[in-house]
Design a protein around this motif. Structure first.
Motif, PDB file in Angstrom:
ATOM      1  N   SER A 121      -2.022   1.832  11.566  1.00 52.75           N
ATOM      2  CA  SER A 121      -0.992   2.791  11.167  1.00 52.75           C
ATOM      3  C   SER A 121       0.201   2.120  10.511  1.00 52.75           C
ATOM      4  O   SER A 121       0.411   0.923  10.590  1.00 52.75           O
ATOM      5  CB  SER A 121      -0.520   3.585  12.393  1.00 52.75           C
ATOM      6  OG  SER A 121       0.222   2.754  13.262  1.00 52.75           O
ATOM      7  N   GLU A 122       0.968   2.971   9.848  1.00 54.94           N
ATOM      8  CA  GLU A 122       2.265   2.589   9.323  1.00 54.94           C
ATOM      9  C   GLU A 122       3.287   3.521   9.961  1.00 54.94           C
ATOM     10  O   GLU A 122       2.940   4.552  10.539  1.00 54.94           O
ATOM     11  CB  GLU A 122       2.277   2.703   7.800  1.00 54.94           C
ATOM     12  CG  GLU A 122       1.277   1.771   7.125  1.00 54.94           C
ATOM     13  CD  GLU A 122       1.235   1.956   5.620  1.00 54.94           C
ATOM     14  OE1 GLU A 122       1.933   2.877   5.140  1.00 54.94           O
ATOM     15  OE2 GLU A 122       0.500   1.217   4.948  1.00 54.94           O
ATOM     16  N   LYS A 123       4.548   3.178   9.831  1.00 61.25           N
ATOM     17  CA  LYS A 123       5.586   3.954  10.506  1.00 61.25           C
ATOM     18  C   LYS A 123       5.586   5.420  10.079  1.00 61.25           C
ATOM     19  O   LYS A 123       5.995   6.291  10.833  1.00 61.25           O
ATOM     20  CB  LYS A 123       6.960   3.325  10.245  1.00 61.25           C
ATOM     21  CG  LYS A 123       7.153   1.976  10.934  1.00 61.25           C
ATOM     22  CD  LYS A 123       8.536   1.423  10.665  1.00 61.25           C
ATOM     23  CE  LYS A 123       8.718   0.070  11.357  1.00 61.25           C
ATOM     24  NZ  LYS A 123      10.060  -0.510  11.097  1.00 61.25           N
ATOM     25  N   ALA A 124       5.117   5.705   8.857  1.00 58.85           N
ATOM     26  CA  ALA A 124       5.160   7.071   8.332  1.00 58.85           C
ATOM     27  C   ALA A 124       4.014   7.933   8.818  1.00 58.85           C
ATOM     28  O   ALA A 124       3.945   9.104   8.487  1.00 58.85           O
ATOM     29  CB  ALA A 124       5.171   7.036   6.804  1.00 58.85           C
ATOM     30  N   GLU A 125       3.093   7.385   9.633  1.00 56.25           N
ATOM     31  CA  GLU A 125       1.914   8.147   9.995  1.00 56.25           C
ATOM     32  C   GLU A 125       2.099   8.931  11.300  1.00 56.25           C
ATOM     33  O   GLU A 125       2.820   8.518  12.207  1.00 56.25           O
ATOM     34  CB  GLU A 125       0.699   7.226  10.085  1.00 56.25           C
ATOM     35  CG  GLU A 125       0.259   6.760   8.701  1.00 56.25           C
ATOM     36  CD  GLU A 125      -1.054   6.008   8.726  1.00 56.25           C
ATOM     37  OE1 GLU A 125      -1.965   6.392   7.972  1.00 56.25           O
ATOM     38  OE2 GLU A 125      -1.146   5.037   9.479  1.00 56.25           O
ATOM     39  N   PHE A 126       1.399  10.052  11.360  1.00 55.40           N
ATOM     40  CA  PHE A 126       1.431  10.963  12.493  1.00 55.40           C
ATOM     41  C   PHE A 126       0.166  10.718  13.303  1.00 55.40           C
ATOM     42  O   PHE A 126      -0.941  11.040  12.867  1.00 55.40           O
ATOM     43  CB  PHE A 126       1.477  12.405  11.975  1.00 55.40           C
ATOM     44  CG  PHE A 126       1.619  13.457  13.043  1.00 55.40           C
ATOM     45  CD1 PHE A 126       2.880  13.920  13.404  1.00 55.40           C
ATOM     46  CD2 PHE A 126       0.507  14.002  13.666  1.00 55.40           C
ATOM     47  CE1 PHE A 126       3.024  14.906  14.371  1.00 55.40           C
ATOM     48  CE2 PHE A 126       0.642  14.992  14.633  1.00 55.40           C
ATOM     49  CZ  PHE A 126       1.909  15.439  14.987  1.00 55.40           C
ATOM     50  N   VAL A 127       0.326  10.125  14.493  1.00 52.55           N
ATOM     51  CA  VAL A 127      -0.825   9.680  15.280  1.00 52.55           C
ATOM     52  C   VAL A 127      -1.308  10.789  16.203  1.00 52.55           C
ATOM     53  O   VAL A 127      -0.542  11.347  16.991  1.00 52.55           O
ATOM     54  CB  VAL A 127      -0.484   8.423  16.102  1.00 52.55           C
ATOM     55  CG1 VAL A 127      -1.678   8.008  16.960  1.00 52.55           C
ATOM     56  CG2 VAL A 127      -0.075   7.273  15.179  1.00 52.55           C
ATOM     57  N   ILE A 128      -2.602  11.105  16.086  1.00 54.52           N
ATOM     58  CA  ILE A 128      -3.264  12.099  16.930  1.00 54.52           C
ATOM     59  C   ILE A 128      -4.274  11.357  17.804  1.00 54.52           C
ATOM     60  O   ILE A 128      -5.180  10.704  17.299  1.00 54.52           O
ATOM     61  CB  ILE A 128      -3.984  13.152  16.080  1.00 54.52           C
ATOM     62  CG1 ILE A 128      -2.999  13.863  15.154  1.00 54.52           C
ATOM     63  CG2 ILE A 128      -4.719  14.157  16.982  1.00 54.52           C
ATOM     64  CD1 ILE A 128      -3.667  14.676  14.053  1.00 54.52           C
ATOM     65  N   MET A 129      -4.107  11.436  19.114  1.00 54.31           N
ATOM     66  CA  MET A 129      -4.983  10.743  20.060  1.00 54.31           C
ATOM     67  C   MET A 129      -5.864  11.755  20.777  1.00 54.31           C
ATOM     68  O   MET A 129      -5.400  12.838  21.151  1.00 54.31           O
ATOM     69  CB  MET A 129      -4.126   9.962  21.075  1.00 54.31           C
ATOM     70  CG  MET A 129      -4.912   9.259  22.164  1.00 54.31           C
ATOM     71  SD  MET A 129      -5.940   7.933  21.536  1.00 54.31           S
ATOM     72  CE  MET A 129      -7.058   7.694  22.921  1.00 54.31           C
ATOM     73  N   ILE A 130      -7.141  11.401  20.972  1.00 54.10           N
ATOM     74  CA  ILE A 130      -8.070  12.243  21.718  1.00 54.10           C
ATOM     75  C   ILE A 130      -8.665  11.381  22.826  1.00 54.10           C
ATOM     76  O   ILE A 130      -9.283  10.354  22.546  1.00 54.10           O
ATOM     77  CB  ILE A 130      -9.204  12.782  20.824  1.00 54.10           C
ATOM     78  CG1 ILE A 130      -8.646  13.414  19.549  1.00 54.10           C
ATOM     79  CG2 ILE A 130     -10.060  13.795  21.600  1.00 54.10           C
ATOM     80  CD1 ILE A 130      -9.698  13.661  18.477  1.00 54.10           C
ATOM     81  N   GLY A 131      -8.473  11.768  24.091  1.00 52.30           N
ATOM     82  CA  GLY A 131      -8.963  10.911  25.166  1.00 52.30           C
ATOM     83  C   GLY A 131      -9.083  11.638  26.492  1.00 52.30           C
ATOM     84  O   GLY A 131      -8.866  12.856  26.586  1.00 52.30           O
ATOM     85  N   ASP A 132      -9.416  10.844  27.539  1.00 50.24           N
ATOM     86  CA  ASP A 132      -9.644  11.469  28.848  1.00 50.24           C
ATOM     87  C   ASP A 132      -9.260  10.595  30.036  1.00 50.24           C
ATOM     88  O   ASP A 132      -9.165  11.110  31.143  1.00 50.24           O
ATOM     89  CB  ASP A 132     -11.126  11.843  28.993  1.00 50.24           C
ATOM     90  CG  ASP A 132     -12.002  10.637  29.302  1.00 50.24           C
ATOM     91  OD1 ASP A 132     -12.697  10.634  30.335  1.00 50.24           O
ATOM     92  OD2 ASP A 132     -11.983   9.668  28.511  1.00 50.24           O
ATOM     93  N   SER A 133      -9.059   9.280  29.863  1.00 49.18           N
ATOM     94  CA  SER A 133      -9.030   8.428  31.057  1.00 49.18           C
ATOM     95  C   SER A 133      -7.858   7.451  31.076  1.00 49.18           C
ATOM     96  O   SER A 133      -6.987   7.450  30.194  1.00 49.18           O
ATOM     97  CB  SER A 133     -10.342   7.645  31.162  1.00 49.18           C
ATOM     98  OG  SER A 133     -10.367   6.612  30.200  1.00 49.18           O
TER      99      SER A 133
END
Length: 234
Positions: free
Chosen positions: A158-170
């Motif tokens: 990523s770069e600072k301008a990016e919108f991070v979407i995380m998908i997880g469970d644990s």
């Protein structure tokens, strides 16, 4: 200025219905693995230490038997194939970042996700017992002994301008969730997101994830710009 989306997805218990490492240990490991698992969940033992020692309990001679078991036992969560088709159609930046092992992650995702979009650990069967290698270990900003360090991979991608979407469970997804702008969470991770006050949405399948992601402003803008032929970085 709208940020570009970056989608990071866990594997065990997220893409697959069950945690494959836990399934392997229940089937093949001696009782000592339970204390190691409990130590990881309580965060008294790092993931790298605990998982490495768990696999160290298993003889390398069992490679074929273990591999056959996990490939037959694992089930892909509903909607995942359709979700991958969606991100591919719109050329959304999407990566699987897994604490799992290459000998089962790669074959389970064959023909679904390109290998250059998969980050996972490497299991060596060269010695008497299985030895885990960590090609994506913690960078200088992380001291948690993550094994496959999802925060470090996020920083790499990523770069600072990016919108991070995380998908997880644990438990392996908590630190990555802290770096995300929004987290799709279930099970252990969902409870952590609630307790930590992290921006999140619950899910049980990838139809729900797809529906949620489609409604994120940054994703809508990406799709609109991509449809218009704007050359966006990935």
């Amino acid at each position: 200025m709208t940020k570009n989306p970056l989608i990071i997805c866990d594997f065990d218990g997220t893409i697959t219905m069950n945690d494959n490492i836990v399934s392997i240990m229940k089937e093949f490991a001696p009782p000592e693995w339970t204390a190691l698992k409990d130590g990881v969940l309580s965060k008294e033992v790092t993931i790298e230490e605990g998982v490495g020692q768990m696999f160290g309990l298993l003889p390398s001679s069992m490679k074929e038997e273990i591999t056959r078991f996990v490939l037959q036992d694992a089930k892909i969560r509903d909607g995942f194939r359709e979700f991958v088709s969606f991100v591919n159609q719109h050329e959304l930046p999407f990566y699987v970042v897994s604490g799992g092992m290459d000998f089962f992650v790669y074959p389970l995702l064959d023909e679904i996700v390109d290998r250059d979009r998969i980050y996972c650990n490497h299991a060596s069967f060269e010695n008497d017992h299985i030895h885990i290698k960590w090609p994506h270990s913690c960078d200088s900003l992380c001291t948690n002994g993550c094994g496959c360090c999802k925060p470090s991979v996020i920083r790499q991608l990523s770069e600072k301008a990016e919108f991070v979407i995380m998908i997880g469970d644990s438990v392996t997804d908590v630190e990555a969730a802290k770096l995300s702008d929004i987290c799709f969470a279930r099970d252990y991770l969902l409870n952590e997101c609630v307790q930590l006050g992290l921006q999140h949405l619950p899910y049980q399948n990838f139809y729900e994830v797809k529906s949620g992601i489609e409604n994120i402003g940054e994703v809508k803008a990406w799709i609109q710009n991509n449809s218009a032929g704007v050359n966006l970085p990935k």
